[in-house]
Motif scaffolding. Structure first.
Motif, mmCIF file in Angstrom:
data_model
loop_
_atom_site.group_PDB
_atom_site.id
_atom_site.type_symbol
_atom_site.label_atom_id
_atom_site.label_comp_id
_atom_site.label_asym_id
_atom_site.label_seq_id
_atom_site.Cartn_x
_atom_site.Cartn_y
_atom_site.Cartn_z
ATOM 1 N N MET A 99 0.820 -1.207 0.000
ATOM 2 C CA MET A 99 0.000 0.000 0.000
ATOM 3 C C MET A 99 0.857 1.261 0.000
ATOM 4 O O MET A 99 0.429 2.312 -0.473
ATOM 5 C CB MET A 99 -0.955 -0.002 1.201
ATOM 6 C CG MET A 99 -2.104 -1.000 1.080
ATOM 7 S SD MET A 99 -3.087 -0.787 -0.430
ATOM 8 C CE MET A 99 -3.919 0.757 -0.073
ATOM 9 N N MET A 100 2.074 1.174 0.548
ATOM 10 C CA MET A 100 2.961 2.324 0.530
ATOM 11 C C MET A 100 3.602 2.502 -0.841
ATOM 12 O O MET A 100 4.079 3.571 -1.170
ATOM 13 C CB MET A 100 4.053 2.154 1.592
ATOM 14 C CG MET A 100 3.547 2.250 3.023
ATOM 15 S SD MET A 100 2.866 3.876 3.414
ATOM 16 C CE MET A 100 4.374 4.856 3.420
ATOM 17 N N SER A 101 3.602 1.442 -1.650
ATOM 18 C CA SER A 101 4.211 1.510 -2.981
ATOM 19 C C SER A 101 3.270 2.108 -4.009
ATOM 20 O O SER A 101 3.710 2.556 -5.065
ATOM 21 C CB SER A 101 4.630 0.103 -3.436
ATOM 22 O OG SER A 101 5.552 -0.456 -2.530
ATOM 23 N N LEU A 102 1.966 2.092 -3.723
ATOM 24 C CA LEU A 102 0.969 2.608 -4.661
ATOM 25 C C LEU A 102 0.301 3.841 -4.083
ATOM 26 O O LEU A 102 0.003 3.892 -2.883
ATOM 27 C CB LEU A 102 -0.081 1.523 -4.958
ATOM 28 C CG LEU A 102 0.436 0.271 -5.670
ATOM 29 C CD1 LEU A 102 -0.648 -0.806 -5.688
ATOM 30 C CD2 LEU A 102 0.898 0.592 -7.084
ATOM 31 N N THR A 107 -5.639 6.118 -9.766
ATOM 32 C CA THR A 107 -5.978 4.800 -10.287
ATOM 33 C C THR A 107 -4.702 4.068 -10.690
ATOM 34 O O THR A 107 -3.640 4.690 -10.880
ATOM 35 C CB THR A 107 -6.905 4.899 -11.511
ATOM 36 O OG1 THR A 107 -6.197 5.533 -12.576
ATOM 37 C CG2 THR A 107 -8.173 5.672 -11.190
ATOM 38 N N ILE A 108 -4.813 2.758 -10.821
ATOM 39 C CA ILE A 108 -3.673 1.955 -11.260
ATOM 40 C C ILE A 108 -3.182 2.444 -12.623
ATOM 41 O O ILE A 108 -1.975 2.589 -12.859
ATOM 42 C CB ILE A 108 -4.069 0.465 -11.342
ATOM 43 C CG1 ILE A 108 -4.513 -0.052 -9.961
ATOM 44 C CG2 ILE A 108 -2.931 -0.361 -11.906
ATOM 45 C CD1 ILE A 108 -3.491 0.087 -8.869
ATOM 46 N N GLY A 109 -4.127 2.740 -13.512
ATOM 47 C CA GLY A 109 -3.759 3.209 -14.845
ATOM 48 C C GLY A 109 -2.994 4.511 -14.829
ATOM 49 O O GLY A 109 -2.003 4.675 -15.552
ATOM 50 N N ASP A 110 -3.451 5.465 -13.999
ATOM 51 C CA ASP A 110 -2.755 6.752 -13.911
ATOM 52 C C ASP A 110 -1.306 6.557 -13.462
ATOM 53 O O ASP A 110 -0.385 7.202 -13.984
ATOM 54 C CB ASP A 110 -3.476 7.678 -12.929
ATOM 55 C CG ASP A 110 -4.775 8.236 -13.501
ATOM 56 O OD1 ASP A 110 -4.910 8.240 -14.740
ATOM 57 O OD2 ASP A 110 -5.639 8.657 -12.707
ATOM 58 N N GLN A 111 -1.102 5.658 -12.491
ATOM 59 C CA GLN A 111 0.244 5.438 -11.972
ATOM 60 C C GLN A 111 1.133 4.741 -12.996
ATOM 61 O O GLN A 111 2.321 5.053 -13.127
ATOM 62 C CB GLN A 111 0.167 4.621 -10.679
ATOM 63 C CG GLN A 111 -0.582 5.370 -9.570
ATOM 64 C CD GLN A 111 -0.655 4.608 -8.273
ATOM 65 O OE1 GLN A 111 0.371 4.296 -7.663
ATOM 66 N NE2 GLN A 111 -1.866 4.318 -7.807
ATOM 67 N N GLN A 149 -9.139 0.945 -11.687
ATOM 68 C CA GLN A 149 -9.408 0.755 -10.266
ATOM 69 C C GLN A 149 -8.364 1.452 -9.402
ATOM 70 O O GLN A 149 -7.261 1.779 -9.859
ATOM 71 C CB GLN A 149 -9.444 -0.742 -9.935
ATOM 72 C CG GLN A 149 -10.675 -1.461 -10.488
ATOM 73 C CD GLN A 149 -10.669 -2.943 -10.144
ATOM 74 O OE1 GLN A 149 -9.686 -3.630 -10.356
ATOM 75 N NE2 GLN A 149 -11.789 -3.422 -9.620
ATOM 76 N N TYR A 150 -8.736 1.667 -8.100
ATOM 77 C CA TYR A 150 -7.827 2.247 -7.125
ATOM 78 C C TYR A 150 -7.184 1.112 -6.312
ATOM 79 O O TYR A 150 -7.750 0.016 -6.213
ATOM 80 C CB TYR A 150 -8.566 3.209 -6.199
ATOM 81 C CG TYR A 150 -8.991 4.494 -6.882
ATOM 82 C CD1 TYR A 150 -8.163 5.602 -6.874
ATOM 83 C CD2 TYR A 150 -10.220 4.571 -7.545
ATOM 84 C CE1 TYR A 150 -8.543 6.783 -7.511
ATOM 85 C CE2 TYR A 150 -10.614 5.740 -8.183
ATOM 86 C CZ TYR A 150 -9.764 6.843 -8.166
ATOM 87 O OH TYR A 150 -10.141 8.007 -8.814
ATOM 88 N N PRO A 151 -6.022 1.343 -5.714
ATOM 89 C CA PRO A 151 -5.338 0.280 -4.971
ATOM 90 C C PRO A 151 -6.207 -0.396 -3.912
ATOM 91 O O PRO A 151 -6.135 -1.619 -3.745
ATOM 92 C CB PRO A 151 -4.152 1.013 -4.330
ATOM 93 C CG PRO A 151 -3.841 2.105 -5.295
ATOM 94 C CD PRO A 151 -5.191 2.565 -5.818
ATOM 95 N N HIS A 152 -7.044 0.377 -3.188
ATOM 96 C CA HIS A 152 -7.835 -0.227 -2.121
ATOM 97 C C HIS A 152 -8.911 -1.180 -2.648
ATOM 98 O O HIS A 152 -9.479 -1.968 -1.886
ATOM 99 C CB HIS A 152 -8.493 0.858 -1.264
ATOM 100 C CG HIS A 152 -9.630 1.569 -1.938
ATOM 101 N ND1 HIS A 152 -9.437 2.688 -2.726
ATOM 102 C CD2 HIS A 152 -10.969 1.311 -1.953
ATOM 103 C CE1 HIS A 152 -10.618 3.089 -3.197
ATOM 104 N NE2 HIS A 152 -11.551 2.277 -2.745
ATOM 105 N N SER A 155 -7.130 -6.890 -4.109
ATOM 106 C CA SER A 155 -6.634 -7.758 -3.044
ATOM 107 C C SER A 155 -5.112 -7.612 -2.935
ATOM 108 O O SER A 155 -4.465 -7.006 -3.797
ATOM 109 C CB SER A 155 -6.977 -9.216 -3.364
ATOM 110 O OG SER A 155 -6.279 -9.646 -4.536
ATOM 111 N N GLY A 156 -4.538 -8.186 -1.865
ATOM 112 C CA GLY A 156 -3.087 -8.105 -1.678
ATOM 113 C C GLY A 156 -2.320 -8.722 -2.830
ATOM 114 O O GLY A 156 -1.332 -8.168 -3.306
ATOM 115 N N GLY A 157 -2.779 -9.888 -3.296
ATOM 116 C CA GLY A 157 -2.107 -10.532 -4.415
ATOM 117 C C GLY A 157 -2.188 -9.723 -5.690
ATOM 118 O O GLY A 157 -1.221 -9.638 -6.449
ATOM 119 N N MET A 158 -3.363 -9.095 -5.935
ATOM 120 C CA MET A 158 -3.530 -8.249 -7.115
ATOM 121 C C MET A 158 -2.630 -7.027 -7.041
ATOM 122 O O MET A 158 -2.021 -6.622 -8.032
ATOM 123 C CB MET A 158 -4.989 -7.827 -7.246
ATOM 124 C CG MET A 158 -5.927 -8.937 -7.668
ATOM 125 S SD MET A 158 -5.923 -9.145 -9.459
ATOM 126 C CE MET A 158 -7.004 -7.786 -9.928
#
Length: 335
Positions: A99-102, A107-111, A149-152, A155-158
């Motif tokens: 969670m600290m890495s993202l 969103t995942i795409g923006d990052q 999607q957003y990090p939250h 899941s942890g594996g995703m």
């Protein structure tokens, strides 16, 4: 030529009116495509080593001496601007805390698009397609949905797969992974390890894998460095070290694995604790916890002694090997 070559590296931390040494005279190399583990208890200096290589030490930490060469470049001499061209692009890091890495507000795409366009002058649509392709490569079943999607929401594996995907976007030559599977359950852990190994093999990416678990590193790494109190105490082929550990500390780590204890019996433990930076023992730092310590272990620092499978910094191992060698010579003479 080695991809990464670390020579006589020492790292210190400024604290009040004194500097405390966290790493002592670390030397090793990694070849292109090679997977190397760094294993030891908490406080052994594993993460500090990874951060020192990637130039991510906290403000109070600094490299006191030694060399860190990446290919033909000395990394210690690079400016902040030059580091921007290497970190992420040629040397990537996977952190333990997902969670600290993202960034939680992007969103995942923006990052992912931001990571691509910070190093490549391509359009948003090209970056988007590259990101989706990479999400598919790390076996995310719905990459188009994950992109928005957003990090939250993952899941942890995703999340860990997304982090690996972001690392892969810039096609690094070396990945430093700092206990990337610690927060995952056993099933997800096995999947992530298999994915990392597959990626390294397919793309000839070198891996420095930091862990405390021999069971984990046995699945992915070819060679292992065992660290204790800021020093490497044993190094060699992973399976060779697991099957025939030489240093008493390495033996203790392997004996402490859950599968080494009988059902219903307490787990094996190494007595005592890892010394703090302010109370590091003289001589071999492991001697207060070592059941085989010799008198010289208390005031002399052992050099590496090469055995059949590994190099070990231990007076006990050196004495045993010397006695065995002398016995073989005497036996041959008698014959």
């Amino acid at each position: 030529m080695s991809l990464l070559s670390v020579g006589h590296l020492s790292v210190r931390f400024k604290q009040h009116h004194q500097d405390l040494t966290a790493l002592f005279d670390i030397s090793f190399s990694i070849q292109p495509g090679e997977r190397v583990a760094v294993v030891g208890e908490s406080g052994a200096g594993k993460s500090v080593l990874g951060y020192a290589i990637a130039n991510l030490l906290p403000e109070q930490g600094y490299i006191a001496c030694g060399s860190v060469r990446f290919g033909d470049q000395e990394l210690r001499s690079l400016s902040r601007r030059e580091w921007r061209k290497i970190r992420g692009h040629r040397i990537a890091m996977i952190f333990q805390d997902m969670m600290m890495s993202l960034n939680p507000v992007l969103t995942i795409g923006d990052q992912m698009v931001e990571a691509i366009r910070s190093h490549s002058k391509i359009s948003f649509h090209q970056a988007r397609q590259q990101a989706i392709d990479t999400l598919h490569q790390v076996r995310i079943r719905t990459p188009e949905q994950c992109f928005y999607q957003y990090p939250h929401q993952l899941s942890g594996g995703m999340r860990q797969r997304v982090i690996i995907a972001i690392v892969l976007l810039l096609k690094p030559e070396l990945i430093i992974a700092d206990e990337p599977t610690t927060a995952l359950d056993v099933t997800l852990q096995a999947e992530i390890l298999h994915l990392l190994k597959e990626i390294c093999e397919q793309h000839q990416v070198a891996l420095l894998f930091i862990s405390h678990d021999f069971g984990v590193i046995s699945r992915i790494c070819e060679r292992t460095l065992v660290m204790y109190a800021g020093k490497i105490v044993e190094q060699g082929p992973t399976l060779g070290i697991i099957n025939d550990p030489q240093h008493p500390y390495t033996q203790g780590l392997i004996n402490a694995l859950p599968q080494m204890a009988l059902p219903g019996q307490p787990l094996n433990q190494i007595s005592g604790n890892m010394p703090s930076l302010t109370a590091r023992p003289s001589g071999c730092a492991f001697h207060p916890r070592c059941p085989y310590a010799l008198p010289e272990c208390r005031y002399l620092t052992p050099d590496f002694f090469y055995t059949g499978v590994s190099a070990t910094a231990c007076f006990v191992v050196e004495r045993i090997q010397t006695v065995n060698a002398d016995s073989e010579v005497d036996h041959g003479t008698d014959i």
